[in-house]
Write an enzyme that holds these catalytic residues in place. Structure first.
Site, short mmCIF file in Angstrom:
data_model
loop_
_atom_site.label_atom_id
_atom_site.label_comp_id
_atom_site.label_asym_id
_atom_site.label_seq_id
_atom_site.Cartn_x
_atom_site.Cartn_y
_atom_site.Cartn_z
N HIS A 6 -73.01 -45.20 -31.86
CA HIS A 6 -73.52 -46.57 -31.83
C HIS A 6 -74.04 -47.00 -33.20
CE1 HIS A 6 -76.76 -49.54 -30.47
NE2 HIS A 6 -75.63 -50.09 -30.08
N GLU A 33 -68.97 -47.45 -32.84
CA GLU A 33 -69.23 -48.86 -32.55
C GLU A 33 -69.84 -49.51 -33.78
OE1 GLU A 33 -71.88 -52.26 -30.94
OE2 GLU A 33 -72.45 -50.51 -32.14
N ASP A 35 -71.09 -53.75 -35.41
CA ASP A 35 -71.34 -55.16 -35.09
C ASP A 35 -70.84 -56.03 -36.25
OD1 ASP A 35 -73.16 -54.59 -32.70
OD2 ASP A 35 -74.12 -53.45 -34.31
N HIS A 48 -76.02 -55.62 -37.67
CA HIS A 48 -76.34 -55.96 -36.28
C HIS A 48 -76.88 -57.37 -36.10
CE1 HIS A 48 -78.71 -56.16 -32.56
NE2 HIS A 48 -77.69 -55.47 -32.07
N GLU A 99 -67.80 -54.83 -32.07
CA GLU A 99 -68.56 -55.84 -31.33
C GLU A 99 -68.66 -57.12 -32.15
OE1 GLU A 99 -72.56 -54.90 -29.92
OE2 GLU A 99 -72.79 -57.00 -29.32
O1 G3P Z 1 -71.69 -52.57 -27.80
C1 G3P Z 1 -72.78 -51.96 -27.19
C2 G3P Z 1 -74.08 -52.35 -27.84
O2 G3P Z 1 -73.94 -52.21 -29.22
C3 G3P Z 1 -74.52 -53.74 -27.49
O3 G3P Z 1 -75.81 -54.03 -27.92
O4 G3P Z 1 -77.50 -54.97 -29.40
O5 G3P Z 1 -76.78 -52.63 -29.75
O6 G3P Z 1 -75.28 -54.51 -30.34
P1 G3P Z 1 -76.35 -54.02 -29.42
MG MG Z 2 -73.46 -53.51 -30.90
#
Ligand code: G3P
Ligand code: MG
Length: 221
Positions: A6, A33, A35, A48, A99
């Site tokens: 993450h 993952e 953002d 993020h 994401e």
């Molecule tokens: O994609 C899963 C997760 O990353 C979603 O929440 O706020 O950590 O981007 P966040």
């Molecule tokens: Mg995310």
């Protein structure tokens, strides 16, 4: 159960930095993952938040700053990477969970830019595009029938989420740890969706998710 790093190996390096993604690969992550936001000049950047408040350095929204301005911002001793740089690093060695933080109602043309990059890098097969902005997922789908999509449920009612995810041809529904209840997982699976759960860091939560049979978890560890 797939372990998805993450924001990269964000428990060990500043989140969403090249160092965090490099470390995730070194640690053997099969999936990462990140953002994505869009700078004023259209560059796709990996961070993020939609503003710089959390960096403690300077104010400003990503959309109002150029890549040149963003590239000099300190994020935990590192810098904000371009999506392209992260893809160069990963080179298909791990599945990419991209994401998309907000779609083209906020970042004009972002869906098309992301798709163009994925095509250029031949990474459509190894990338899942996810978003809480479901309208953005519909734009992606319209532009590219082959894109792999993951529906981040957010505050959407389960019935609506299942219906929209089916319309989109999404392959998974992504849930928060609190949403990952047995009945919800069962219903998603019954409709043919994988379930991916965020963010799972405690041993007892890993065990619970494994028992529930979820397909993957996003973790900082
Ligand atoms: O994609 C899963 C997760 O990353 C979603 O929440 O706020 O950590 O981007 P966040
Ligand atoms: Mg995310």
């Amino acid at each position: 159960m797939l372990l998805i790093a993450h924001r990269g190996a964000s428990g060990y390096a500043p989140e969403n930095t090249l160092a965090a993604f490099r470390l995730a690969l070194e640690m053997g992550a099969k999936a990462v993952e990140l953002d994505v936001h869009q700078a004023r000049d259209g560059e796709l950047v990996v961070i993020h938040d939609e503003d710089l408040r959390r960096t403690g350095r300077r104010k400003g929204r990503i959309r109002d700053l150029s890549w040149a301005e963003l590239s000099s911002v300190d994020v935990g001793g590192d810098r904000i990477p371009l999506l392209e740089e992260v893809m160069d690093l990963i080179q298909g060695r791990a599945e990419l969970h991209l994401e998309l933080k907000r779609g083209s109602r906020y970042y004009q043309g972002i869906e098309a830019r992301i798709l163009a990059l994925l095509m250029r890098r031949e990474a459509l097969d190894t990338t899942l595009i996810s978003s809480f902005d479901h309208q953005a997922l519909f734009v992606v789908r319209e532009l590219e029938p082959k894109a792999r999509l993951a529906y981040l449920r957010g505050f959407t009612r389960l019935g609506v989420a299942l219906k929209e995810a089916a319309e989109l041809g999404a392959e998974s529904i992504n849930l928060s740890l609190r949403q990952a209840k047995p009945a919800v997982i069962r219903e998603c699976r019954k409709r043919g969706f994988k379930t991916l759960v965020y963010t799972v860091n405690k041993p007892r939560d890993f065990e619970r998710m494994a028992r529930l049979g979820v397909d993957g978890v996003f973790t900082n560890l």
